[in-house]
Design a protein around this motif. Structure first.
Motif, PDB file in Angstrom:
ATOM      1  N   HIS A   5     -28.842   5.422  30.490  1.00 26.02           N
ATOM      2  CA  HIS A   5     -27.423   5.124  30.625  1.00 26.02           C
ATOM      3  C   HIS A   5     -27.147   3.778  29.997  1.00 26.02           C
ATOM      4  CE1 HIS A   5     -24.237   3.094  33.093  1.00 26.02           C
ATOM      5  NE2 HIS A   5     -23.588   4.157  32.700  1.00 26.02           N
ATOM      6  N   SER A   8     -21.448   0.310  31.146  1.00 16.66           N
ATOM      7  CA  SER A   8     -20.076   0.569  30.727  1.00 16.66           C
ATOM      8  C   SER A   8     -19.456  -0.654  30.081  1.00 16.66           C
ATOM      9  CB  SER A   8     -19.231   1.007  31.915  1.00 16.66           C
ATOM     10  OG  SER A   8     -19.086  -0.050  32.839  1.00 16.66           O
ATOM     11  N   SER A  48     -20.266  15.829  24.698  1.00 19.56           N
ATOM     12  CA  SER A  48     -21.529  15.470  24.050  1.00 19.56           C
ATOM     13  C   SER A  48     -21.266  15.168  22.582  1.00 19.56           C
ATOM     14  CB  SER A  48     -22.544  16.604  24.188  1.00 19.56           C
ATOM     15  OG  SER A  48     -22.116  17.732  23.474  1.00 19.56           O
ATOM     16  N   SER A  49     -22.203  14.472  21.960  1.00 16.49           N
ATOM     17  CA  SER A  49     -22.016  14.096  20.553  1.00 16.49           C
ATOM     18  C   SER A  49     -22.196  15.284  19.615  1.00 16.49           C
ATOM     19  CB  SER A  49     -22.981  12.972  20.167  1.00 16.49           C
ATOM     20  OG  SER A  49     -24.318  13.406  20.290  1.00 16.49           O
ATOM     21  N   THR A  83     -26.536  12.607  23.388  1.00 13.49           N
ATOM     22  CA  THR A  83     -25.632  11.565  23.853  1.00 13.49           C
ATOM     23  C   THR A  83     -24.362  12.173  24.431  1.00 13.49           C
ATOM     24  OG1 THR A  83     -26.467  10.041  22.177  1.00 13.49           O
ATOM     25  CG2 THR A  83     -24.318   9.523  23.145  1.00 13.49           C
ATOM     26  N   TYR A  84     -23.960  11.649  25.572  1.00 14.38           N
ATOM     27  CA  TYR A  84     -22.694  12.037  26.208  1.00 14.38           C
ATOM     28  C   TYR A  84     -21.770  10.832  26.241  1.00 14.38           C
ATOM     29  CZ  TYR A  84     -24.336  16.548  27.877  1.00 14.38           C
ATOM     30  OH  TYR A  84     -24.770  17.845  27.951  1.00 14.38           O
ATOM     31  N   PHE A  85     -20.506  11.081  25.989  1.00  9.56           N
ATOM     32  CA  PHE A  85     -19.473  10.057  26.066  1.00  9.56           C
ATOM     33  C   PHE A  85     -18.659  10.308  27.318  1.00  9.56           C
ATOM     34  CE2 PHE A  85     -20.483  10.715  21.605  1.00  9.56           C
ATOM     35  CZ  PHE A  85     -20.787   9.423  21.207  1.00  9.56           C
ATOM     36  N   HIS A  99     -15.280   2.967  29.893  1.00 12.12           N
ATOM     37  CA  HIS A  99     -16.029   4.029  29.225  1.00 12.12           C
ATOM     38  C   HIS A  99     -17.490   3.653  29.151  1.00 12.12           C
ATOM     39  CE1 HIS A  99     -16.115   1.712  25.428  1.00 12.12           C
ATOM     40  NE2 HIS A  99     -14.884   1.364  25.772  1.00 12.12           N
ATOM     41  N   THR A 100     -18.342   4.671  28.951  1.00 15.19           N
ATOM     42  CA  THR A 100     -19.777   4.464  28.843  1.00 15.19           C
ATOM     43  C   THR A 100     -20.390   5.624  28.089  1.00 15.19           C
ATOM     44  OG1 THR A 100     -21.760   3.825  30.084  1.00 15.19           O
ATOM     45  CG2 THR A 100     -20.426   5.599  31.015  1.00 15.19           C
ATOM     46  N   THR A 101     -21.680   5.536  27.827  1.00 13.17           N
ATOM     47  CA  THR A 101     -22.423   6.645  27.247  1.00 13.17           C
ATOM     48  C   THR A 101     -23.671   6.897  28.090  1.00 13.17           C
ATOM     49  OG1 THR A 101     -23.665   5.201  25.775  1.00 13.17           O
ATOM     50  CG2 THR A 101     -21.677   6.232  24.871  1.00 13.17           C
ATOM     51  N   TYR A 103     -27.525   9.255  27.793  1.00 19.07           N
ATOM     52  CA  TYR A 103     -28.375  10.053  26.919  1.00 19.07           C
ATOM     53  C   TYR A 103     -29.231  10.963  27.774  1.00 19.07           C
ATOM     54  CZ  TYR A 103     -31.285  11.431  23.043  1.00 19.07           C
ATOM     55  OH  TYR A 103     -31.922  12.164  22.085  1.00 19.07           O
TER      56      TYR A 103
END
Length: 105
Positions: A5, A8, A48-49, A83-85, A99-101, A103
């Protein structure tokens, strides 16, 4: 399954975190608004990316009290690795507050 993670990017002193379960089935997304930030509702935009935003889903968070909002994302609704946004919106879909990402391996 493994996950990492990225902290954020706070906006208006809000933070977002994402924790993936050990079997990569769900991702618990939590936003903490901190003191003095009241929201009548919070929505998380998650995608997801892979494939751009073709798997973007809006989730209505549950109010946990004390400025905490959470939702358990079913990863089967998205591409299951990569990767998730995650974007958190307070009170409307036009009010991005953090916001964050994350994996997912």
């Amino acid at each position: 399954c493994g996950a990492s993670h990225t902290p954020s990017t706070p906006a208006k002193r809000h933070t977002v975190s994402a924790v993936v379960d050990s079997e990569c089935r769900t991702m618990t997304v939590t936003m903490n608004a901190g003191n003095g930030h009241a929201h009548s509702n919070v929505r998380f935009a998650v995608w997801s990316s892979a494939g751009g935003q073709d798997d973007l889903v809006w989730y209505t968070a549950k109010n946990g009290g004390s400025g905490s909002w959470t939702y358990d994302v079913d990863l089967a609704r998205h591409n299951t690795t990569g990767t998730y946004f995650i974007h958190a919106y307070g009170n409307s879909k036009q009010n991005l507050v953090a916001h964050t990402t994350a994996y997912v391996i």
